[in-house]
Scaffold this active site. Structure first.
Site, PDB file in Angstrom:
ATOM      1  N   PHE A  37       0.827  -1.205   0.000  1.00  0.00           N
ATOM      2  CA  PHE A  37       0.000   0.000   0.000  1.00  0.00           C
ATOM      3  C   PHE A  37       0.864   1.259   0.000  1.00  0.00           C
ATOM      4  CE2 PHE A  37      -2.189   3.321   2.506  1.00  0.00           C
ATOM      5  CZ  PHE A  37      -3.280   3.544   1.670  1.00  0.00           C
ATOM      6  N   GLU A  38       1.953   1.249   0.772  1.00  0.00           N
ATOM      7  CA  GLU A  38       2.813   2.431   0.894  1.00  0.00           C
ATOM      8  C   GLU A  38       3.948   2.460  -0.134  1.00  0.00           C
ATOM      9  OE1 GLU A  38       4.038   2.493   5.014  1.00  0.00           O
ATOM     10  OE2 GLU A  38       2.172   3.475   5.606  1.00  0.00           O
ATOM     11  N   GLU A  75       3.589   3.109  15.671  1.00  0.00           N
ATOM     12  CA  GLU A  75       4.434   2.831  14.501  1.00  0.00           C
ATOM     13  C   GLU A  75       3.576   2.543  13.276  1.00  0.00           C
ATOM     14  OE1 GLU A  75       7.771   2.213  12.100  1.00  0.00           O
ATOM     15  OE2 GLU A  75       7.618   3.160  14.060  1.00  0.00           O
ATOM     16  N   TYR A  78      -2.874  -0.394  10.548  1.00  0.00           N
ATOM     17  CA  TYR A  78      -3.209  -0.917   9.233  1.00  0.00           C
ATOM     18  C   TYR A  78      -4.420  -1.834   9.334  1.00  0.00           C
ATOM     19  CZ  TYR A  78      -3.065  -3.231   4.753  1.00  0.00           C
ATOM     20  OH  TYR A  78      -3.414  -3.710   3.520  1.00  0.00           O
ATOM     21  N   VAL A  79      -5.340  -1.671   8.384  1.00  0.00           N
ATOM     22  CA  VAL A  79      -6.508  -2.534   8.249  1.00  0.00           C
ATOM     23  C   VAL A  79      -6.519  -3.027   6.810  1.00  0.00           C
ATOM     24  CG1 VAL A  79      -9.037  -2.657   8.336  1.00  0.00           C
ATOM     25  CG2 VAL A  79      -7.788  -1.255  10.002  1.00  0.00           C
ATOM     26  N   GLY A  87     -15.217   0.471  10.878  1.00  0.00           N
ATOM     27  CA  GLY A  87     -14.978   0.809  12.272  1.00  0.00           C
ATOM     28  C   GLY A  87     -13.794   0.096  12.905  1.00  0.00           C
ATOM     29  N   ASN A 116      -1.309   9.996   2.016  1.00  0.00           N
ATOM     30  CA  ASN A 116      -2.334   9.118   2.562  1.00  0.00           C
ATOM     31  C   ASN A 116      -3.462   9.962   3.165  1.00  0.00           C
ATOM     32  OD1 ASN A 116      -3.846   7.082   3.666  1.00  0.00           O
ATOM     33  ND2 ASN A 116      -2.117   6.044   4.635  1.00  0.00           N
ATOM     34  N   TYR A 123      -7.041  10.801  11.297  1.00  0.00           N
ATOM     35  CA  TYR A 123      -6.337  11.358  12.451  1.00  0.00           C
ATOM     36  C   TYR A 123      -6.878  12.733  12.828  1.00  0.00           C
ATOM     37  CZ  TYR A 123      -3.010   7.585  11.598  1.00  0.00           C
ATOM     38  OH  TYR A 123      -2.441   6.356  11.407  1.00  0.00           O
ATOM     39  N   GLU A 135       4.046  23.382  14.868  1.00  0.00           N
ATOM     40  CA  GLU A 135       5.251  23.649  15.652  1.00  0.00           C
ATOM     41  C   GLU A 135       6.531  23.638  14.829  1.00  0.00           C
ATOM     42  OE1 GLU A 135       5.337  21.014  19.015  1.00  0.00           O
ATOM     43  OE2 GLU A 135       3.313  21.579  19.639  1.00  0.00           O
TER      44      GLU A 135
END
Length: 153
Positions: A37-38, A75, A78-79, A87, A116, A123, A135
């Site tokens: 995926f990444e 870290e 993942y689903v 959910g 992503n 998030y 920041e």
């Protein structure tokens, strides 16, 4: 209040719990799915042994922030593709937050790839803040080869 939350939580016909040794093969399968995926398959250098059908995982460890104290560092979350938008991620995240509270963590922290957008929205929905914008924090890394090269300087 240093106790972990109940190990088994049932939600949406899925059981959430801390990983066990017998989960290694399935966790490895999910790690490989995440790498695909990444677009980071070339970085997967670990192996496993064992079984059962897992649909997602959240990998965390303890860190420490100089000014605030204990941190739960996430870290990976993942689903598997077929189990998204049911959910599962929210339940895994809630479980991690309960662990953070039980261990008196002052914050949770993680990184996310900038492309992503689904994860970023997830998030943000949870109230997370992008520290690079708020920041000015930048993330740096030394890989194994870089560490060895730096030691020869």
């Amino acid at each position: 209040m240093n106790r972990f939350p109940t190990s088994y939580t049932r939600m949406a016909d899925v059981t959430y719990r801390h990983a066990e040794k017998d989960d290694c093969d399935e966790i490895m399968r999910l790690i490989k799915e995440l790498a695909v995926f990444e677009n980071l398959v070339h970085q997967v250098n670990i192996t496993s042994e064992n079984t059962s059908q897992l649909i997602g995982y959240l990998l965390y460890f303890w860190s420490y922030a100089t000014f605030t104290g204990r941190v739960l560092y996430v870290e990976d979350l993942y689903v598997s593709q077929n189990n998204r938008r049911k959910g599962v991620a929210s339940a895994l995240w809630a479980f991690a937050m309960k662990v953070a509270v039980a261990k008196e963590c002052k914050r949770m922290q993680w990184v996310v790839l900038d492309w992503n957008t689904d994860a970023i929205r997830f998030y943000q929905k949870m109230g997370a803040v992008d520290l690079s914008k708020k920041e000015g924090w930048l993330i740096y890394r030394l890989n194994e080869d870089d560490i060895n090269a730096a030691l020869t300087l």
